[in-house]
Every structure is written in C-alpha cells, then in structure tokens.
Motif scaffolding. Structure first.
Motif, PDB file in Angstrom:
ATOM      1  N   TYR A 204      34.461  27.659  48.066  1.00  8.71           N
ATOM      2  CA  TYR A 204      34.173  28.640  47.012  1.00  8.71           C
ATOM      3  C   TYR A 204      32.848  28.325  46.310  1.00  8.71           C
ATOM      4  N   ALA A 276      48.323  43.688  42.591  1.00  5.77           N
ATOM      5  CA  ALA A 276      48.938  42.568  43.305  1.00  5.77           C
ATOM      6  C   ALA A 276      49.177  41.405  42.352  1.00  5.77           C
ATOM      7  N   ALA A 277      50.173  40.577  42.662  1.00  2.00           N
ATOM      8  CA  ALA A 277      50.437  39.397  41.836  1.00  2.00           C
ATOM      9  C   ALA A 277      49.259  38.430  41.950  1.00  2.00           C
ATOM     10  N   CYS A 278      48.731  38.012  40.819  1.00  2.00           N
ATOM     11  CA  CYS A 278      47.589  37.090  40.844  1.00  2.00           C
ATOM     12  C   CYS A 278      47.982  35.805  41.576  1.00  2.00           C
ATOM     13  N   CYS A 281      47.463  34.744  45.317  1.00  2.00           N
ATOM     14  CA  CYS A 281      46.208  34.170  45.826  1.00  2.00           C
ATOM     15  C   CYS A 281      45.743  32.949  45.040  1.00  2.00           C
ATOM     16  N   HIS A 282      45.889  32.993  43.714  1.00  2.00           N
ATOM     17  CA  HIS A 282      45.182  32.016  42.876  1.00  2.00           C
ATOM     18  C   HIS A 282      45.945  30.731  42.593  1.00  2.00           C
ATOM     19  N   TYR A 289      40.311  30.147  47.204  1.00  2.00           N
ATOM     20  CA  TYR A 289      40.119  31.052  46.080  1.00  2.00           C
ATOM     21  C   TYR A 289      40.030  30.261  44.783  1.00  2.00           C
ATOM     22  N   PRO A 290      39.284  30.771  43.816  1.00  2.00           N
ATOM     23  CA  PRO A 290      39.032  29.957  42.615  1.00  2.00           C
ATOM     24  C   PRO A 290      40.277  29.687  41.771  1.00  2.00           C
ATOM     25  N   LEU A 292      41.918  29.363  38.197  1.00  2.26           N
ATOM     26  CA  LEU A 292      41.641  30.105  36.968  1.00  2.26           C
ATOM     27  C   LEU A 292      42.139  29.388  35.721  1.00  2.26           C
ATOM     28  N   PHE A 299      34.669  34.076  29.612  1.00  4.54           N
ATOM     29  CA  PHE A 299      34.231  34.085  31.020  1.00  4.54           C
ATOM     30  C   PHE A 299      35.229  34.881  31.867  1.00  4.54           C
ATOM     31  N   ARG A 312      30.902  42.743  40.514  1.00  5.58           N
ATOM     32  CA  ARG A 312      30.901  41.311  40.760  1.00  5.58           C
ATOM     33  C   ARG A 312      31.050  41.075  42.259  1.00  5.58           C
ATOM     34  N   GLY A 314      30.468  38.041  45.527  1.00  6.14           N
ATOM     35  CA  GLY A 314      30.593  36.602  45.680  1.00  6.14           C
ATOM     36  C   GLY A 314      30.748  36.251  47.133  1.00  6.14           C
ATOM     37  N   SER A 315      31.873  35.614  47.479  1.00  5.05           N
ATOM     38  CA  SER A 315      32.094  35.191  48.861  1.00  5.05           C
ATOM     39  C   SER A 315      32.500  36.397  49.712  1.00  5.05           C
ATOM     40  N   THR A 317      35.207  37.215  50.747  1.00  7.73           N
ATOM     41  CA  THR A 317      36.521  37.789  50.424  1.00  7.73           C
ATOM     42  C   THR A 317      36.524  38.488  49.062  1.00  7.73           C
ATOM     43  N   MET A 321      39.579  40.863  45.607  1.00  6.47           N
ATOM     44  CA  MET A 321      39.748  40.782  44.164  1.00  6.47           C
ATOM     45  C   MET A 321      39.482  42.137  43.513  1.00  6.47           C
TER      46      MET A 321
HETATM   47  C1  HEC Z   1      44.402  39.092  47.460  1.00  6.07           C
HETATM   48  C2  HEC Z   1      43.986  37.909  46.783  1.00  6.07           C
HETATM   49  C3  HEC Z   1      43.742  38.004  45.271  1.00  6.07           C
HETATM   50  C4  HEC Z   1      44.559  38.537  44.307  1.00  6.07           C
HETATM   51  C5  HEC Z   1      45.915  39.200  44.472  1.00  6.07           C
HETATM   52  C6  HEC Z   1      43.895  38.290  43.030  1.00  6.07           C
HETATM   53  N1  HEC Z   1      42.704  37.656  43.241  1.00  6.07           N
HETATM   54 FE1  HEC Z   1      41.405  37.053  41.809  1.00  6.07          FE
HETATM   55  N2  HEC Z   1      40.108  36.409  43.224  1.00  6.07           N
HETATM   56  C7  HEC Z   1      40.335  36.454  44.601  1.00  6.07           C
HETATM   57  C8  HEC Z   1      39.164  35.966  45.293  1.00  6.07           C
HETATM   58  C9  HEC Z   1      38.991  35.848  46.799  1.00  6.07           C
HETATM   59  C10 HEC Z   1      38.199  35.640  44.289  1.00  6.07           C
HETATM   60  C11 HEC Z   1      36.797  35.091  44.498  1.00  6.07           C
HETATM   61  C12 HEC Z   1      35.846  36.223  44.735  1.00  6.07           C
HETATM   62  C13 HEC Z   1      34.452  35.710  45.046  1.00  6.07           C
HETATM   63  O1  HEC Z   1      34.243  35.294  46.161  1.00  6.07           O
HETATM   64  O2  HEC Z   1      33.599  35.730  44.164  1.00  6.07           O
HETATM   65  C14 HEC Z   1      38.838  35.921  43.005  1.00  6.07           C
HETATM   66  C15 HEC Z   1      38.234  35.702  41.767  1.00  6.07           C
HETATM   67  C16 HEC Z   1      38.851  35.904  40.552  1.00  6.07           C
HETATM   68  C17 HEC Z   1      38.255  35.618  39.273  1.00  6.07           C
HETATM   69  C18 HEC Z   1      36.877  35.001  39.031  1.00  6.07           C
HETATM   70  C19 HEC Z   1      37.048  33.507  38.940  1.00  6.07           C
HETATM   71  C20 HEC Z   1      35.780  32.720  38.907  1.00  6.07           C
HETATM   72  O3  HEC Z   1      35.862  31.497  38.752  1.00  6.07           O
HETATM   73  O4  HEC Z   1      34.701  33.291  39.046  1.00  6.07           O
HETATM   74  C21 HEC Z   1      39.167  35.951  38.301  1.00  6.07           C
HETATM   75  C22 HEC Z   1      39.005  35.809  36.795  1.00  6.07           C
HETATM   76  C23 HEC Z   1      40.354  36.450  38.983  1.00  6.07           C
HETATM   77  N3  HEC Z   1      40.118  36.400  40.345  1.00  6.07           N
HETATM   78  C24 HEC Z   1      41.509  36.877  38.349  1.00  6.07           C
HETATM   79  C25 HEC Z   1      42.576  37.477  39.013  1.00  6.07           C
HETATM   80  C26 HEC Z   1      43.705  38.067  38.323  1.00  6.07           C
HETATM   81  C27 HEC Z   1      43.904  38.067  36.817  1.00  6.07           C
HETATM   82  C28 HEC Z   1      44.525  38.578  39.300  1.00  6.07           C
HETATM   83  C29 HEC Z   1      45.840  39.321  39.107  1.00  6.07           C
HETATM   84  C30 HEC Z   1      45.760  40.587  38.413  1.00  6.07           C
HETATM   85  C31 HEC Z   1      43.891  38.306  40.585  1.00  6.07           C
HETATM   86  N4  HEC Z   1      42.717  37.636  40.359  1.00  6.07           N
HETATM   87  C32 HEC Z   1      44.425  38.663  41.801  1.00  6.07           C
HETATM   88  C33 HEC Z   1      41.501  36.857  45.218  1.00  6.07           C
HETATM   89  C34 HEC Z   1      42.564  37.467  44.587  1.00  6.07           C
END
Ligand code: HEC
Ligand code: HEC
Ligand code: HEC
Length: 351
Positions: A204, A276-278, A281-282, A289-290, A292, A299, A312, A314-315, A317, A321
C-alpha cells in the motif's frame, strides 16, 4: 466607400506589423534591467484586478485560521515556497533575486491581500511570473491551510518557525527523517490531518507513493514531499515504514459512546443502500488495504469525501473503495470517521 477599405487595410496591417517586429527580434525578452516603470505598473494593476475578480466567487470556510495543519503548511512552505520567497529560516539566492518579477518577501506582501485573494494566488499561481499553481488539484482544504499559515507569517518569530518547519523528529536519524517533519507523532499542538504511515503494508505504501509521484493521487503537500524520491527510494521508504510498529495517532480520541449506525456499517454494511461492510476489506482482512483504526479524524473524513466524489485515486484497487462508499450520507461519513479515529477496535488484527 474607399475610406472604409482604407480602415480595413490599416486594421489588418497592425497585427502584421506586430508580427514583423517580433520576427525581427526587436522585442527584448531578457530579464536584465527590469521593466519600464509604466509596464511594471500596468502588469501589477492587471494582476491585482484579475486576482480581485477571481476572489469574488470564493467563500472561505468558517474557522479556517484555526486549522491544525499549520505544521504541515510550514514544512511545505520551507520545501516548496521559501526557495523563492525566503523564510525566517532561509535567505534567497542571488539567482532568485534576479527573476523578473522578483518574488516578494511574503512577510511584507501578505498584508496587501484579503484571505480570498491569497487563496486564489496560492491555488492558481500567477501566469508569466514563475509563481506556480497548487500541485494538488481540487484540494482546496490544503490551500486554505497554506493561507492560514501565510497570515501568521508576518508576526512569526524565527524560533516558532524553526519549531514548526525545521525541527522535524529530532530523535530520528534515518534517511527518511524528512518525512517525519510532517508524519511525526503528534508533537506541537497535535496535528489532525496527517495520517500515521508506520505499520501500513509495504504494498500500500509503495503504490500510494507512486500515485502521488505520477499526480494520480492529488495532494499538493504529498506530491511536493515525494517529488525527490527515486524508484529505489520509494521501495526503501515503503519497506522502512511498513516495518515500524503501527502507531495510533497521538490525537486519537477514544470515544465513550457506542455508535450503533457506525458499528453496523463497519460490520455488516447496508445492503439496502448497497454499502459494503468496511470490515470485509479493512483493518487486517486484506493485508494490502490500509489500516484505518486510530487515523486522525479530519484525515479520514476528508478521504471519504474525496472517494465519494471520485476524486481520490491510489493503488490499482482504488475503485473498490469508491464503489463501497458511493451511497454514504454526510452523516454516515462523520460517524465512520469518528468510529475509526477513536482507535483500533479491541480484537482488530493490526497486520
Ligand atoms: C471492497 C473492499 C473495500 C471496502 C468494502 C471498503 N474499503 Fe476502504 N479502501 C479499500 C481500498 C483498496 C483502499 C485503498 C485505496 C487506494 O489504493 O488508495 C481503501 C481506502 C480507504 C480509506 C483511505 C485510507 C488511507 O489511509 O488513505 C478510508 C478512510 C476507507 N477506505 C474507509 C472505508 C470505510 C469507512 C468503508 C466502509 C463504509 C470502506 N472503506 C469499505 C477497500 C475497501
Ligand atoms: C519559482 C519561484 C516561486 C515559488 C516556488 C513560489 N512563488 Fe509565490 N511568487 C513568485 C513570483 C515571481 C511572484 C510574483 C511577484 C509579482 O508579481 O510581483 C509570486 C507571488 C506570490 C504571492 C503574491 C505576493 C504579492 O504581493 O505579489 C503570494 C501570496 C505567493 N507568491 C505565495 C507563494 C506560496 C505560498 C508558495 C509555495 C506554495 C509560492 N508562492 C511559491 C515566485 C514563486
Ligand atoms: C509537508 C508535510 C509532509 C511531508 C514532508 C511528508 N508527508 Fe506524507 N502526507 C502528508 C499529508 C498532509 C498526507 C495526506 C495527504 C492526502 O490527503 O492524500 C500525507 C500522506 C502520506 C501517505 C498516504 C497515507 C495513507 O494512509 O493514505 C503516505 C504513504 C506518505 N504520506 C508517505 C510519506 C513519505 C514516505 C514521506 C517522506 C518522503 C512523506 N510522506 C513526507 C504530509 C507530508
């Protein structure tokens, strides 16, 4: 009738005469000797008028002066502006002073402009002068942070500037200590807008740095900070920070209130609204994936707003997001940001 023809012919000759003079090389483009006083007056009058008109459409965010990102703006100023404008920590080179027009000492110049005008100048730059536009397109919050810093500059002591812009992480001696001038662990006033990078995955971190370098992920602060990294240095930085223990931001604010809506979005999502449920992935579910948990509130909030409006990148994938958060309301975003900012959940896998 004949006279009309004469007028048309004369009108056609004027630009031709102009082209001829330019072609003969009679227009002096050297920067020696400065402009004539009248040219100088005209150029600055045009510039002031243009900035004043552009500033009419700008609305300043309430309380932007209290931005907690002063330290980031100060470090950025030292790295991205002081070379031309000087700073309490740096004199300008003779080369810069020989520019036409010479960049003014901002300690004196800042007072001539309103907040909105400063915003326009810093965001858009000044054509034909060497004054660059803000590199992170669409990141108005960063520009306002810079304006907040500029407004303090005339009164700022050299000692205060030193603390903000130059001291960095005093205890560190790694090749990446310049990164710690901003990504430090909450020294000086506790900064709210800078993500912790220690302990994120190597994948990442490397992908993210490349996204800043190519301008794909927009942030004026980070695009400038990363701009000197070579490819091997990107890889080394990613390895270095990935191997440090993950740290909770010093400003993490443990919340005593359990927010049911945030919790259900995190754990199960909202099938009706196709969110989707955060957790799918997270925070340990996919090591790429990052993480949080414990990142600063403002931020997280800013990144979610950027993702939701497709601003926004990034990578490879990143689109996962954008899809996951498309239907979040502003209220959901505030709740989710507060949820994650309150620290890593008990039992959350931290890598
Ligand atoms: C299907 C997978 C997936 C789901 C579901 C998902 N995310 Fe993510 N999220 C990612 C990925 C992949 C990235 C990194 C994107 C990039 O490459 O910049 C990311 C990045 C982020 C970031 C930025 C973090 C950083 O350090 O820059 C935040 C904040 C975040 N997600 C919050 C959420 C929240 C809140 C939810 C639920 C509502 C959620 N995500 C659901 C895959 C997911
Ligand atoms: C490559 C040199 C250069 C860099 C880098 C640069 N500037 Fe400038 N700046 C200029 C020049 C040249 C002018 C125009 C002076 C003029 O029109 O008389 C200017 C004008 C300004 C003005 C208007 C001041 C006035 O009264 O004319 C502000 C405010 C300003 N710059 C802020 C910044 C900030 C903040 C940064 C860093 C983000 C920055 N500049 C980076 C060269 C530079
Ligand atoms: C001028 C201050 C500053 C400096 C110096 C700086 N950063 Fe950053 N960094 C930031 C800010 C502000 C952000 C959030 C940017 C955004 O909104 O995309 C950030 C974001 C990042 C991210 C993305 C984190 C995430 O979770 O999405 C990485 C990775 C990063 N920086 C690495 C570095 C490295 C490596 C260095 C040293 C080469 C460095 N930074 C130097 C201010 C800085």
């Amino acid at each position: 009738m004949r006279c009309v023809k004469c007028l048309v012919a004369a009108a056609a000759l004027v630009p031709l005469a102009g082209l001829l003079i330019a072609w003969l090389g009679l227009i002096h483009v050297g920067a020696t000797g400065g402009h004539w006083a009248v040219t100088e007056w005209f150029l600055h009058w045009t510039m002031r008028s243009s900035v004043r008109t552009a500033a009419l459409g700008i609305e300043k965010p309430a309380g932007f002066e209290n931005a907690t990102v002063l330290q980031v703006a100060a470090v950025h100023f030292e790295g991205g502006c002081a070379e031309c404008h000087g700073s309490p920590g740096r004199r300008r080179s003779a080369e810069v002073l020989a520019m036409l027009p010479p960049p003014p000492d901002l300690k004196e110049a800042v007072g001539r402009w309103t907040d909105e005008e400063l915003f326009v100048i810093v965001r858009d730059g000044l054509r034909y002068t060497g004054m660059p536009a803000w590199p992170g397109a669409g990141r108005d919050g960063e520009v306002w942070a810079m304006v907040a810093f500029l407004k303090q500059l005339p009164e700022m002591s050299a000692a205060r500037y030193q603390t903000l812009a130059l001291d960095g992480d005093a205890g560190s001696i790694s090749a990446f200590s310049p990164c710690l001038s901003c990504h430090r662990s909450g020294a000086d006033g506790g900064d709210q807008a800078i993500p912790a990078i220690a302990g994120q995955s190597e994948f990442y971190l490397a992908e993210t740095l490349r996204a800043y370098l190519s301008g794909k992920r927009e942030s004026g602060f980070m695009e400038v900070a990363a701009s000197n990294l070579s490819d091997p240095e990107v890889a080394a930085a990613a390895r270095h920070f990935a191997n440090l223990p993950a740290q909770v931001s010093a400003t993490a604010t443990p919340s005593s209130v359990r927010d049911e809506r945030a919790l259900s979005l995190v754990q199960t999502g909202d099938p009706v609204k196709k969110i989707a449920a955060c957790d799918a992935c997270h925070d340990g579910r996919n090591a790429r994936y990052p993480l949080l948990g414990g990142q600063p509130l403002s931020f997280l909030r800013e990144q979610l707003l950027l993702f939701r409006s497709d601003r926004r990148a990034g990578s490879a994938t990143e689109q996962l997001m954008s899809r996951a958060v498309r239907n979040l309301t502003d209220g959901d975003i505030d709740r989710l940001a507060a949820h994650y900012a309150s620290g890593p959940m008990a039992g959350t896998l931290r890598r």
